[in-house]
Design an enzyme around this catalytic site. Structure first.
Site, short mmCIF file in Angstrom:
data_model
loop_
_atom_site.label_atom_id
_atom_site.label_comp_id
_atom_site.label_asym_id
_atom_site.label_seq_id
_atom_site.Cartn_x
_atom_site.Cartn_y
_atom_site.Cartn_z
N LYS A 175 3.25 4.38 -1.00
CA LYS A 175 3.36 5.23 -2.18
C LYS A 175 4.64 6.05 -2.02
O LYS A 175 4.71 6.93 -1.16
CB LYS A 175 2.16 6.16 -2.32
CG LYS A 175 0.83 5.43 -2.56
CD LYS A 175 -0.05 5.52 -1.37
CE LYS A 175 -1.46 5.04 -1.62
NZ LYS A 175 -1.65 3.62 -1.50
N HIS A 206 -8.05 11.68 0.68
CA HIS A 206 -7.39 10.40 0.52
C HIS A 206 -6.07 10.41 1.31
O HIS A 206 -5.42 9.39 1.49
CB HIS A 206 -7.12 10.11 -0.95
CG HIS A 206 -6.64 8.72 -1.23
ND1 HIS A 206 -5.32 8.41 -1.43
CD2 HIS A 206 -7.32 7.55 -1.30
CE1 HIS A 206 -5.19 7.11 -1.64
NE2 HIS A 206 -6.38 6.55 -1.56
N LYS A 224 -3.65 10.55 4.59
CA LYS A 224 -3.72 9.88 5.89
C LYS A 224 -2.73 10.57 6.81
O LYS A 224 -1.52 10.65 6.50
CB LYS A 224 -3.36 8.39 5.80
CG LYS A 224 -4.33 7.58 4.92
CD LYS A 224 -3.74 7.39 3.56
CE LYS A 224 -4.47 6.31 2.77
NZ LYS A 224 -5.25 6.83 1.66
N HIS A 268 0.81 -1.22 0.00
CA HIS A 268 0.00 0.00 0.00
C HIS A 268 0.84 1.26 0.00
O HIS A 268 0.32 2.36 -0.13
CB HIS A 268 -0.92 -0.03 1.23
CG HIS A 268 -2.04 0.95 1.17
ND1 HIS A 268 -2.20 1.94 2.11
CD2 HIS A 268 -3.06 1.10 0.29
CE1 HIS A 268 -3.27 2.65 1.82
NE2 HIS A 268 -3.81 2.17 0.72
#
Length: 547
Positions: free
Chosen positions: A180, A407, A409, A178
């Site tokens: 990026k 989006h 976090k 997950h």
């Protein structure tokens, strides 16, 4: 209606791009049942964020005809009777036997075949008119392995010559990679980028996202064996990915082996953040503090904060909520409450608050209900009674992003507009991302790879700012080179006087929501993506089109 009693009417069969008779290996065969069906990202062999988790809604009639609604932001193509029609977000189309869908125009081809000519129904794997929608875990696992191998063969043929594709090991079911991030190598150094957006247009154009980057020079020969925590954390994470070593010809540097150790060539001593990563596995012994929330706990335990942050609140802000319980929430909060004040006493447990969009926030967003497909938490996770006390509103007036759904976090501890620490990460609020303690707290189980950067108050010396693409800039804000400075973290809304402490560098962090956050009111409902919403959004649509 129980899944085992639903009537199967047909199948979406994967096709090759240029050969309607063979599977392309990139989409699973999708059984279609009478009534409502959903087609989305989980039907792909590998993740492609252009396909939404709820990409299409299909309403199938007993006669085998289907009405398709595009729920995601990207259009599809319907090919029927020699005609090719584009169907955009929230538009509908009818399909019947032998019609072809392009789930992304030019990619992911599936043909609808009714039960009279259904290859899955006739190959002996699934017989009879009624079928269960879910295979056993073992069958799913075996099917996934076969599909992964088929896709790997396909991608190796299709990829550009200078690409190397690698799937990191995922030893525990339901895990994912997950993270990026980008590592951009220049002749004189490296640029490290950690961000929250997927590499798709809608993520960068329509959402609230976060990105951090910093450039680092090559090490001097005398410092080649010098290591700092940022370097160790980066190399440990890259080593866990187990990518295959390869050779590359780099300007100035020449031919080199690219592996995890290659990244020790760079001097990370000026790093303004710490890396906080997650790696799947069962971590025990010294490794228990290397990853997930236990890594964050161990770093915070080493830090000293101003006394004002004693028992100050915590913010959890993310875009997907796992299946949680109060025991794990206490475990997680304990980790995020770590650290001591400047008088040596523990900071104490902070009160957590969750910043999460309401249904009304999503409905009125710049994407309407479609934005909710990227806040993919089901009702069973969101509407647990014990979570009610945590909910606070997504409000971003100060940066003009109220209608750009998050989006991003972030996790932080704050007092007023002062920040104790701030974490920008790929991790949502889930056990899979952060890990859960097991075996009397001697083992941490993590399912997924994650990566984030932790901003902390620091004491450091003022040095020139290195850049891979520009001449080195002066020291930060013109401070005298070599002068010892302390950093102070604040929000964009902080109104203090930066001149009162000349040895302090005020770092204004673009915290994307307003502090303190506003608790939910009696009419506020937290967004969950599998509920039905009949009040029309800014585009005149309801959610979903078929319940």
């Amino acid at each position: 209606m129980a899944s085992a009693s639903r009537v199967r009417v047909g199948t979406l069969v994967p096709l090759a791009k240029d050969n309607a008779g063979s599977s392309n290996g990139s989409v699973s065969a999708i059984p279609i049942f009478e009534g409502s069906n959903v087609v989305g990202r989980n039907h792909l062999v590998i993740t492609d964020k252009r396909i939404s988790r709820k990409h299409l809604s299909l309403h199938a009639s007993a006669d085998g005809s289907i009405e398709v609604v595009v729920e995601g932001p990207n259009p599809i193509i319907v090919r029927s009777e020699g005609q090719r029609r584009k169907v955009s977000a929230q538009e509908t189309a009818k399909i019947t036997h032998n019609d072809v869908l392009e789930l992304i125009p030019g990619d992911y081809f599936v043909k609808y075949m009714d039960m009279a000519d259904d290859p899955i129904g006739s190959n002996g794997l699934k017989k009879g008119k009624r079928h269960s929608e879910e295979d056993s875990a073992a069958v799913k696992r075996n099917r996934q392995i076969m599909e992964d191998e088929a896709l790997a063969r396909t991608l190796q043929k299709m990829k550009p010559a200078n690409w190397i594709l690698h799937k990191p090991p995922l030893p525990i079911s339901f895990g994912t990679h997950h993270s990026k991030a980008m590592l951009l190598v220049y002749p004189q150094g490296i640029r490290v980028v950690v961000h929250t957006a997927n590499m798709i247009h809608v993520d960068w154009n329509n959402k609230s996202q976060g990105l951090w980057m910093q450039d680092f020079p090559c090490k001097d020969a005398k410092d080649i064996n010098k290591k700092v925590p940022f370097e160790n954390d980066l190399v440990d994470y890259l080593s866990a990915l187990k990518w295959p070593e390869f050779r590359a010809n780099l300007p100035v540097v020449g031919d080199v082996n690219i592996n995890a150790s290659f990244f020790r060539r760079f001097d990370y001593s000026s790093a303004m953040v710490r890396l906080i990563g997650s790696v799947p596995g069962y971590h025990a012994g010294p490794s228990i503090k290397k990853w997930g929330h236990m890594k964050l706990r161990s770093v915070l335990e080493e830090c000293t904060f101003e006394k004002q942050f004693c028992k100050s609140p915590l913010i959890y802000q993310f875009s997907s909520l796992g299946s949680l319980d109060e025991k794990w929430m206490s475990e997680f909060t304990y980790s995020l409450s770590a650290g001591k004040s400047d008088d040596g006493s523990p900071l104490g447990i902070g009160k957590p608050m969750i910043v999460w969009p309401t249904v009304e926030d999503v409905r009125c967003s710049i994407e309407g209900y479609a934005a909710g497909s990227c806040i993919p938490s089901p009702q069973k996770n969101v509407e647990k009674d014990f979570l009610r006390k945590y909910w606070t509103r997504w409000k971003a007036d100060h940066v003009g992003r109220c209608r750009a759904m998050p989006h991003i976090k972030t996790f932080t501890r704050y007092d007023g507009q002062n920040i104790a620490w701030f974490l920008l990460t790929s991790s949502n609020l889930s056990k899979a991302a952060w890990g859960a303690l097991q075996k009397n707290n001697t083992q941490l189980m993590i399912r997924s790879y994650e990566l984030g950067v932790l901003f902390l108050p620091q004491t450091l010396k003022s040095i020139p700012q290195f850049s891979c693409t520009e001449k080195n800039r002066p020291s930060q804000d013109g401070l005298t080179l070599g002068k010892t400075i302390k950093t102070k973290l604040v929000t964009l809304c902080w109104k203090g006087d930066e001149e009162t402490e000349p040895s302090t560098k005020t770092v204004r962090l673009p915290v994307p929501y307003q502090l303190p956050p506003q608790p939910y009111g009696p009419e506020d409902v937290p967004w969950s993506w599998d509920r039905r919403y009949t009040k029309k959004d800014v585009y005149g649509s309801v959610w979903p089109r078929h319940g």
